[in-house]
Design an enzyme around this catalytic site. Structure first.
Site, mmCIF file in Angstrom:
data_model
loop_
_atom_site.group_PDB
_atom_site.id
_atom_site.type_symbol
_atom_site.label_atom_id
_atom_site.label_comp_id
_atom_site.label_asym_id
_atom_site.label_seq_id
_atom_site.Cartn_x
_atom_site.Cartn_y
_atom_site.Cartn_z
ATOM 1 N N MET A 71 1.144 -9.019 1.067
ATOM 2 C CA MET A 71 -0.234 -8.109 1.043
ATOM 3 C C MET A 71 0.295 -7.261 2.438
ATOM 4 O O MET A 71 -0.609 -6.956 3.120
ATOM 5 C CB MET A 71 -1.403 -8.088 0.747
ATOM 6 N N GLN A 99 0.598 -3.898 9.177
ATOM 7 C CA GLN A 99 -0.677 -4.144 8.655
ATOM 8 C C GLN A 99 -0.727 -5.032 7.287
ATOM 9 O O GLN A 99 0.202 -4.863 6.564
ATOM 10 C CB GLN A 99 -1.595 -2.886 8.163
ATOM 11 N N GLY A 100 -1.708 -5.753 7.224
ATOM 12 C CA GLY A 100 -1.660 -6.651 6.207
ATOM 13 C C GLY A 100 -3.229 -6.848 5.533
ATOM 14 O O GLY A 100 -4.349 -6.630 6.237
ATOM 15 N N TYR A 101 -3.403 -7.180 4.288
ATOM 16 C CA TYR A 101 -4.442 -6.917 3.602
ATOM 17 C C TYR A 101 -5.112 -8.422 3.356
ATOM 18 O O TYR A 101 -4.348 -9.200 2.799
ATOM 19 C CB TYR A 101 -4.501 -6.027 2.452
ATOM 20 N N LEU A 102 -6.443 -8.519 3.916
ATOM 21 C CA LEU A 102 -7.148 -9.909 3.462
ATOM 22 C C LEU A 102 -7.816 -9.778 2.387
ATOM 23 O O LEU A 102 -8.047 -10.723 1.494
ATOM 24 C CB LEU A 102 -8.141 -10.266 4.822
#
Length: 157
Positions: free
Chosen positions: A83, A29-32
């Site tokens: 991130m 998972q990665g954060y925008l």
């Protein structure tokens, strides 16, 4: 709008017997977007891809999640550079509760966090965690996935 009510605990020792029947999935998972009370992330969980927005803090938060295509995930993934996190999630039942044990990988290893969701805050507060659950970190911002993805593992994690 969906409401997510969950509690989270550190885990220091894997519950080997309890995990024998667990479903294990790899998660990227990665954060925008990362704001104090709002985050937007993308997630690959097995063969499925999600875009999720969470609002609020603590045990009860607002959550919106939609399925997206692999192509959309791949197009957005570079925007989350710096991130991101990876973990193996074991999902299993214990005393009529579905538990999720996340074993973090990479720089976050050997961090392990147990979480479970509830339908009401009363149920959440009345629940007694299992023997392998360590200190509760539900309200500790250092253990939010968005924080882990950007700042790394807390010193005592």
């Amino acid at each position: 709008m969906a409401i997510e009510i969950e509690r989270k605990f550190l885990v220091k020792q894997l519950p080997v017997a309890e995990l024998q029947q667990a479903l294990v999935e790899q998660i990227q998972q990665g954060y925008l977007i990362r704001e104090s009370e709002r985050e937007v992330r993308i997630r690959r969980k097995g063969d499925l891809f999600y875009l999720t927005e969470k609002k609020g803090a603590g045990m009860t938060r607002e959550e919106h999640e939609i399925l997206i295509s692999e192509a959309m995930f791949d197009a957005l993934w570079p925007l989350t550079d710096g991130m991101q996190l990876e973990k193996a999630r074991s999902t299993f039942m214990l005393d009529e509760h579905q538990l999720e044990l996340d074993v973090y990988q990479g720089e976050l290893a050997p961090l392990m966090i147990l979480e479970t969701e509830f339908t009401t805050e009363e149920q959440a507060l009345a629940w007694s965690p299992p023997w392998f659950a360590g200190p509760e970190v539900t309200g500790d911002k250092r253990y939010k996935n968005a924080q882990l993805a950007t700042a790394g593992k807390p010193d005592n994690g």
